[in-house]
Design a protein around this motif. Structure first.
Motif, PDB file in Angstrom:
ATOM      1  N   THR A 261      26.971 142.404  61.081  1.00 42.58           N
ATOM      2  CA  THR A 261      27.604 141.167  60.590  1.00 42.58           C
ATOM      3  C   THR A 261      26.594 140.279  59.850  1.00 42.58           C
ATOM      4  OG1 THR A 261      27.216 139.971  62.674  1.00 42.58           O
ATOM      5  CG2 THR A 261      29.285 141.198  62.491  1.00 42.58           C
ATOM      6  N   SER A 262      25.475 140.893  59.426  1.00 45.04           N
ATOM      7  CA  SER A 262      24.392 140.129  58.797  1.00 45.04           C
ATOM      8  C   SER A 262      24.538 140.059  57.273  1.00 45.04           C
ATOM      9  CB  SER A 262      23.049 140.790  59.121  1.00 45.04           C
ATOM     10  OG  SER A 262      22.988 142.086  58.516  1.00 45.04           O
ATOM     11  N   LYS A 263      23.748 139.164  56.662  1.00 49.12           N
ATOM     12  CA  LYS A 263      23.663 139.108  55.200  1.00 49.12           C
ATOM     13  C   LYS A 263      23.097 140.424  54.671  1.00 49.12           C
ATOM     14  CE  LYS A 263      21.957 134.521  55.315  1.00 49.12           C
ATOM     15  NZ  LYS A 263      21.139 133.446  54.756  1.00 49.12           N
ATOM     16  N   ASP A 264      22.126 140.988  55.420  1.00 41.01           N
ATOM     17  CA  ASP A 264      21.513 142.253  54.986  1.00 41.01           C
ATOM     18  C   ASP A 264      22.531 143.384  54.923  1.00 41.01           C
ATOM     19  OD1 ASP A 264      19.056 141.081  54.774  1.00 41.01           O
ATOM     20  OD2 ASP A 264      18.282 141.807  56.697  1.00 41.01           O
ATOM     21  N   TYR A 265      23.474 143.398  55.876  1.00 41.00           N
ATOM     22  CA  TYR A 265      24.496 144.443  55.865  1.00 41.00           C
ATOM     23  C   TYR A 265      25.389 144.279  54.629  1.00 41.00           C
ATOM     24  CZ  TYR A 265      28.481 147.375  56.880  1.00 41.00           C
ATOM     25  OH  TYR A 265      29.464 148.328  56.766  1.00 41.00           O
ATOM     26  N   ILE A 266      25.767 143.048  54.330  1.00 44.75           N
ATOM     27  CA  ILE A 266      26.612 142.787  53.145  1.00 44.75           C
ATOM     28  C   ILE A 266      25.881 143.261  51.884  1.00 44.75           C
ATOM     29  CG2 ILE A 266      27.618 140.939  51.725  1.00 44.75           C
ATOM     30  CD1 ILE A 266      28.216 139.464  54.437  1.00 44.75           C
ATOM     31  N   ASN A 267      24.563 142.975  51.808  1.00 42.69           N
ATOM     32  CA  ASN A 267      23.769 143.432  50.652  1.00 42.69           C
ATOM     33  C   ASN A 267      23.681 144.958  50.594  1.00 42.69           C
ATOM     34  OD1 ASN A 267      23.234 140.841  49.754  1.00 42.69           O
ATOM     35  ND2 ASN A 267      21.411 140.626  51.019  1.00 42.69           N
ATOM     36  N   LEU A 268      23.588 145.585  51.766  1.00 48.06           N
ATOM     37  CA  LEU A 268      23.538 147.051  51.842  1.00 48.06           C
ATOM     38  C   LEU A 268      24.821 147.657  51.269  1.00 48.06           C
ATOM     39  CD1 LEU A 268      22.148 149.696  52.967  1.00 48.06           C
ATOM     40  CD2 LEU A 268      23.402 149.265  55.098  1.00 48.06           C
ATOM     41  N   VAL A 269      25.968 147.114  51.673  1.00 47.74           N
ATOM     42  CA  VAL A 269      27.254 147.617  51.148  1.00 47.74           C
ATOM     43  C   VAL A 269      27.314 147.400  49.638  1.00 47.74           C
ATOM     44  CG1 VAL A 269      29.776 147.455  51.262  1.00 47.74           C
ATOM     45  CG2 VAL A 269      28.438 147.191  53.350  1.00 47.74           C
ATOM     46  N   GLY A 270      26.879 146.212  49.206  1.00 50.19           N
ATOM     47  CA  GLY A 270      26.889 145.904  47.772  1.00 50.19           C
ATOM     48  C   GLY A 270      26.107 146.933  46.969  1.00 50.19           C
ATOM     49  N   LYS A 271      24.927 147.284  47.491  1.00 48.55           N
ATOM     50  CA  LYS A 271      24.068 148.225  46.763  1.00 48.55           C
ATOM     51  C   LYS A 271      24.554 149.670  46.878  1.00 48.55           C
ATOM     52  CE  LYS A 271      20.086 145.216  47.130  1.00 48.55           C
ATOM     53  NZ  LYS A 271      19.283 144.625  48.197  1.00 48.55           N
ATOM     54  N   GLU A 272      25.003 150.053  48.070  1.00 49.65           N
ATOM     55  CA  GLU A 272      25.372 151.465  48.310  1.00 49.65           C
ATOM     56  C   GLU A 272      26.789 151.806  47.847  1.00 49.65           C
ATOM     57  OE1 GLU A 272      23.940 153.991  50.947  1.00 49.65           O
ATOM     58  OE2 GLU A 272      21.992 153.129  50.453  1.00 49.65           O
ATOM     59  N   VAL A 273      27.706 150.845  48.019  1.00 50.62           N
ATOM     60  CA  VAL A 273      29.132 151.144  47.773  1.00 50.62           C
ATOM     61  C   VAL A 273      29.659 150.374  46.564  1.00 50.62           C
ATOM     62  CG1 VAL A 273      31.398 151.367  48.865  1.00 50.62           C
ATOM     63  CG2 VAL A 273      29.361 151.385  50.293  1.00 50.62           C
ATOM     64  N   GLY A 274      29.108 149.191  46.321  1.00 49.20           N
ATOM     65  CA  GLY A 274      29.585 148.365  45.203  1.00 49.20           C
ATOM     66  C   GLY A 274      29.944 146.966  45.685  1.00 49.20           C
ATOM     67  N   TRP A 275      29.632 145.956  44.860  1.00 52.87           N
ATOM     68  CA  TRP A 275      29.836 144.563  45.275  1.00 52.87           C
ATOM     69  C   TRP A 275      31.302 144.198  45.437  1.00 52.87           C
ATOM     70  CZ3 TRP A 275      26.400 141.616  47.516  1.00 52.87           C
ATOM     71  CH2 TRP A 275      25.051 141.988  47.402  1.00 52.87           C
ATOM     72  N   GLY A 276      32.173 144.946  44.802  1.00 51.57           N
ATOM     73  CA  GLY A 276      33.616 144.686  44.971  1.00 51.57           C
ATOM     74  C   GLY A 276      34.137 145.185  46.308  1.00 51.57           C
ATOM     75  N   ASN A 277      33.306 145.922  47.045  1.00 53.25           N
ATOM     76  CA  ASN A 277      33.745 146.539  48.307  1.00 53.25           C
ATOM     77  C   ASN A 277      33.098 145.937  49.548  1.00 53.25           C
ATOM     78  OD1 ASN A 277      33.510 148.910  46.084  1.00 53.25           O
ATOM     79  ND2 ASN A 277      35.365 149.114  47.295  1.00 53.25           N
ATOM     80  N   ILE A 278      32.393 144.820  49.388  1.00 55.75           N
ATOM     81  CA  ILE A 278      31.717 144.252  50.562  1.00 55.75           C
ATOM     82  C   ILE A 278      32.746 143.613  51.504  1.00 55.75           C
ATOM     83  CG2 ILE A 278      29.558 143.814  49.308  1.00 55.75           C
ATOM     84  CD1 ILE A 278      30.365 140.818  49.265  1.00 55.75           C
ATOM     85  N   PRO A 279      32.441 143.558  52.817  1.00 52.55           N
ATOM     86  CA  PRO A 279      33.335 142.828  53.725  1.00 52.55           C
ATOM     87  C   PRO A 279      33.199 141.330  53.447  1.00 52.55           C
ATOM     88  CG  PRO A 279      31.426 143.687  54.919  1.00 52.55           C
ATOM     89  CD  PRO A 279      31.315 144.177  53.508  1.00 52.55           C
ATOM     90  N   THR A 280      34.300 140.707  53.100  1.00 57.06           N
ATOM     91  CA  THR A 280      34.257 139.301  52.666  1.00 57.06           C
ATOM     92  C   THR A 280      34.800 138.369  53.750  1.00 57.06           C
ATOM     93  OG1 THR A 280      36.430 139.548  51.649  1.00 57.06           O
ATOM     94  CG2 THR A 280      34.529 139.926  50.226  1.00 57.06           C
ATOM     95  N   GLY A 281      34.802 137.089  53.438  1.00 57.25           N
ATOM     96  CA  GLY A 281      35.471 136.101  54.287  1.00 57.25           C
ATOM     97  C   GLY A 281      34.695 135.674  55.512  1.00 57.25           C
TER      98      GLY A 281
END
Length: 434
Positions: A320-340
């Motif tokens: 649930t960290s900022k680092d995890y959100i950045n990881l998803v952004g880089k690995e999967v794409g910024w449109g696919n990050i868990p938001t909200g």
């Protein structure tokens, strides 16, 4: 000899360590973001070599039953549970959850206030939001343009019905509107509660009497059944989030009012045939904007029965960290990050570049107020649910009746009457009144 003994001891310790991996059992829902998390867990395990994560992935309704049974009976099956804003305050108060302790790097103040408050009891955080959502209108702008209709940022239900009629074209495989019909307190009743709220209704009055045969409920359910019968896809009574997501991505839904989290999937060209044709607005309103859009977080919590709280806390902090959100952004794409979940998400240039839904999503989340979600005063907290232990059973029973009405197996009046009787019986049994 000393050297041999030391080496033997060291090898013995290493051999012991090799067998001493801690297995964390994580129960979660089969939504896209959670499935992505499972794929990325190798990064967590690499950074924490002594911990192995075992996943139990379940359909939403089954997950709710399993984790509720496990925590109430202190079964200890799970070390991390995926729960929501309904369970967290109730279970936190009962002492069923372990308070989460975060460090400075986690930046708990970056959590959106609506999410942090909804997952806290007396200022203590008992679950961390993995993704958060409200609900909003997602529509096919190409179809609205073709029909000559400009959709307002804050539409009314009357306008939505009018547009559904204009764009409904089943011969071409397009249905005017798709809405949840599958029974469940977190399935069809999540949506229907917001419809009732905005039409001036509520679940319970200030004496805790169920209001299921009131005018707002009758008007709302009749409107809903009529809308889907005329402009919805066949078999709507079996559809919830995942079923409608599949229909929408195939280009079969002209409009959809549901979780804001859907936006990242329907705008992803890898998943959606209509990714470039989608636009967003706030959830439609009736006679009041109060409670027109829900508030929810799928969050990670540690049941009090877990013997692995240190490792569980590490996993939750990572996921649930900022680092995890950045990881998803880089690995999967910024449109696919868990938001909200975090303020920083909505100031992230990479995310804003690809997420045309960002402003509508954040406006919806910010506007939802669980402490004031109905026009008449209500004794409960919650937008699309009432945060009392009895609601799970009541909401599920009512959901079954509403699904039967939608399927044409019962009239709306009969369904609401049966729902009122069941809810009244449950509330009396629980001692809310005689």
């Amino acid at each position: 000899m000393k050297l041999k003994a030391s080496l033997a001891l060291a090898f013995g310790l290493l051999a012991g360590a090799a067998h001493a991996d801690t297995e964390l059992v994580v129960a979660t829902v089969n939504n896209g973001h959670m499935i992505e998390m499972q794929k990325l867990t190798k990064h967590f395990e690499a950074a924490n070599p002594g911990i192995k994560v075992k996943w139990v992935t379940l359909e939403e309704g089954v997950l709710r039953q399993r984790v509720t049974t496990d925590i109430a009976t202190k079964g200890g099956q799970f070390d991390v549970m995926t729960i929501g804003m309904y369970e967290t305050p109730i279970w936190g108060k009962k002492g069923w959850l372990t308070e989460l302790k975060t460090d400075a790097a986690y930046d708990v103040d970056d959590l959106l206030p609506a999410m942090r408050n909804g997952l806290s009891v007396s200022g203590k955080l008992f679950a961390a939001p993995f993704y958060g959502e409200s609900s909003m209108l997602m529509y096919r702008k190409d179809l609205a343009d073709k029909a000559g209709v400009k959709v307002s940022d804050k539409p009314t239900w009357a306008q939505v019905k009018e547009l559904a009629a204009k764009i409904h074209d089943p011969k071409k495989g397009v249905y005017g509107i798709c809405l949840r019909g599958k029974p469940g307190w977190g399935d069809n009743m999540a949506f229907l509660s917001t419809l009732v709220n905005t039409n001036g209704g509520q679940w319970f009055d200030m004496n805790w009497k169920p209001q299921l045969e009131s005018k707002p409920w009758k008007e709302s359910i009749n409107f809903y059944v009529d809308l889907l019968k005329n402009y919805g896809p066949p078999g709507s009574s079996a559809n919830s989030f995942n079923e409608i997501l599949a229909l929408y991505n195939e280009g079969k839904c002209g409009m959809w009012i549901d979780a804001t989290i859907a936006a990242s999937f329907i705008t992803d060209p890898k998943q959606s045939k209509v990714a470039d044709k989608v636009a967003f607005a706030q959830a439609p309103t009736g006679i009041t904007p109060k409670g027109a859009n829900w508030l929810w977080a799928w969050a990670l919590a540690i049941p009090a029965g877990s013997q692995k709280t240190v490792e569980a806390q590490k996993f939750i902090s990572w996921a649930t960290s900022k680092d995890y959100i950045n990881l998803v952004g880089k690995e999967v794409g910024w449109g696919n990050i868990p938001t909200g979940t975090r303020k920083s998400t909505y100031t992230n240039a990479e995310f804003l570049k690809v997420a045309k839904f960002a402003a509508a999503e954040k406006a919806a989340i910010d506007s939802a107020n669980p402490a004031d979600s109905t026009l008449p005063k209500s004794p409960y907290v919650g937008v699309q649910f009432a945060a009392i232990p009895e609601f799970q059973a009541i909401g599920t029973t009512v959901g079954q009746q509403m699904s039967a009405a939608l399927a044409g197996k019962s009239s709306v009046d009969d369904a609401l009457k049966a729902a009122q009787v069941a809810a009244d019986r449950e509330m009396k049994k629980a001692g809310y009144y005689k």
